[in-house]
Every structure is written in C-alpha cells, then in structure tokens.
Motif scaffolding. Structure first.
Motif, PDB file in Angstrom:
ATOM      1  N   GLU A 143       0.827  -1.190   0.000  1.00  0.00           N
ATOM      2  CA  GLU A 143       0.000   0.000   0.000  1.00  0.00           C
ATOM      3  C   GLU A 143       0.866   1.247   0.000  1.00  0.00           C
ATOM      4  N   HIS A 144       0.422   2.252  -0.712  1.00  0.00           N
ATOM      5  CA  HIS A 144       1.091   3.553  -0.718  1.00  0.00           C
ATOM      6  C   HIS A 144       0.251   4.538   0.078  1.00  0.00           C
ATOM      7  N   LYS A 145       0.921   5.385   0.856  1.00  0.00           N
ATOM      8  CA  LYS A 145       0.278   6.482   1.564  1.00  0.00           C
ATOM      9  C   LYS A 145       0.942   7.758   1.065  1.00  0.00           C
ATOM     10  N   TYR A 191      -4.637  13.679   1.131  1.00  0.00           N
ATOM     11  CA  TYR A 191      -4.018  12.453   1.672  1.00  0.00           C
ATOM     12  C   TYR A 191      -4.695  11.283   0.980  1.00  0.00           C
ATOM     13  N   ILE A 210      -6.711   4.230  -5.512  1.00  0.00           N
ATOM     14  CA  ILE A 210      -6.956   4.634  -4.126  1.00  0.00           C
ATOM     15  C   ILE A 210      -8.151   3.913  -3.501  1.00  0.00           C
ATOM     16  N   ASN A 211      -8.029   3.699  -2.181  1.00  0.00           N
ATOM     17  CA  ASN A 211      -9.122   3.137  -1.395  1.00  0.00           C
ATOM     18  C   ASN A 211      -9.425   4.014  -0.179  1.00  0.00           C
ATOM     19  N   LYS A 212      -8.744   5.166  -0.098  1.00  0.00           N
ATOM     20  CA  LYS A 212      -9.018   6.133   0.969  1.00  0.00           C
ATOM     21  C   LYS A 212      -8.550   7.501   0.496  1.00  0.00           C
ATOM     22  N   GLU A 243      -4.556   6.854   0.223  1.00  0.00           N
ATOM     23  CA  GLU A 243      -4.028   5.515   0.444  1.00  0.00           C
ATOM     24  C   GLU A 243      -4.523   4.651  -0.697  1.00  0.00           C
ATOM     25  N   GLY A 244      -3.659   3.766  -1.167  1.00  0.00           N
ATOM     26  CA  GLY A 244      -4.076   2.902  -2.258  1.00  0.00           C
ATOM     27  C   GLY A 244      -3.045   1.862  -2.621  1.00  0.00           C
ATOM     28  N   GLU A 245      -3.452   1.035  -3.547  1.00  0.00           N
ATOM     29  CA  GLU A 245      -2.639  -0.095  -4.008  1.00  0.00           C
ATOM     30  C   GLU A 245      -1.936   0.266  -5.314  1.00  0.00           C
TER      31      GLU A 245
END
Length: 129
Positions: free
Chosen positions: A4-6, A75, A97-99, A77-79
């Motif tokens: 995951e990347h932030k 900001y 992204i998932n957030k 977050e995602g794969e």
C-alpha cells in the motif's frame, strides 16, 4: 502481504473523469510529493519532487472529480498497480486509491446556503429600532 502507498501531496492537474457505457467511471490525476533537506556539505536547501499517477473508481471517482482541483492538498491511500501500453511498450505505475482525505477546505454547499438573508416575522414591527 501488504502493498500500500500512503501519499500526502498536491494535485498537479485538474482531475479527469472517464465514464463508461455500463455507468461506471474512473477519475485520473497526478499528485506531487516533495522531500526537502539541507545539504550537509554546502548547507544549501535541496528538494526532490516525485509524481504519482492516481486512479479513483467507484464513489472516490465522483468525490475526487467534484471536490479536487489543481493545487489541492490531499491524503491518499491505495494499491500500486503496474501496466503497459502502446508500441513500443511503455510502462506505468498507478495508485488505485481506497481512501482519500481532503486536507483543505472544499467549496461544498451547506443547507444554510439556501436560506434567505432575513427571516421575516410578525414581531419585527414591535422592535424599538
């Protein structure tokens, strides 16, 4: 396994929404992150900017397209996903992204935006001013 990347950064362009015949959509945009440090030998400030290709789908497609614009701080977050395209083949890494958290005030309408400037009442005539 967690992959995951932030990312905290600023949009480099306005989000571009792509709609599909089945009613779905994705929104694409780029985000810049900058690392800054002081060179120990020369004492001068240095920086390094990295660009991240972002893909939003589902509800995130609509939200990012509606509320983000070039320069917005966000900001994410995602794969990370890798794909190739074109001839000769070119390779790209995108973060799906998932957030998402908007880090700046967005111009969302509120229920008060539709209220009249003054609410009239029959008691206004009895006021001494």
């Amino acid at each position: 396994m967690l992959n995951e990347h932030k990312i905290i950064g600023h949009l480099g362009n306005d989000p571009e929404k792509i709609s599909f015949e089945n009613g779905g959509s994705i929104t694409k945009f780029s985000v810049a992150t900058t690392k800054k440090w002081r060179d120990k030998l020369t004492n001068e400030m240095k920086s390094d900017t990295q660009w991240h290709n972002i893909v939003a789908s589902g509800r995130y497609s609509d939200l990012t397209h509606q509320y983000l614009k070039k320069g917005s701080k966000v900001y994410l977050e995602g794969e990370p996903r890798h794909r190739s395209y074109g001839e000769p083949k070119k390779y790209i890494t995108e973060v799906h992204i998932n957030k998402v958290i908007f880090l700046e005030k967005t111009e969302r309408p509120t229920p008060l935006d539709n209220m009249p400037n003054k609410i009239k009442s029959n008691d206004d005539d009895d006021l001494p001013f």
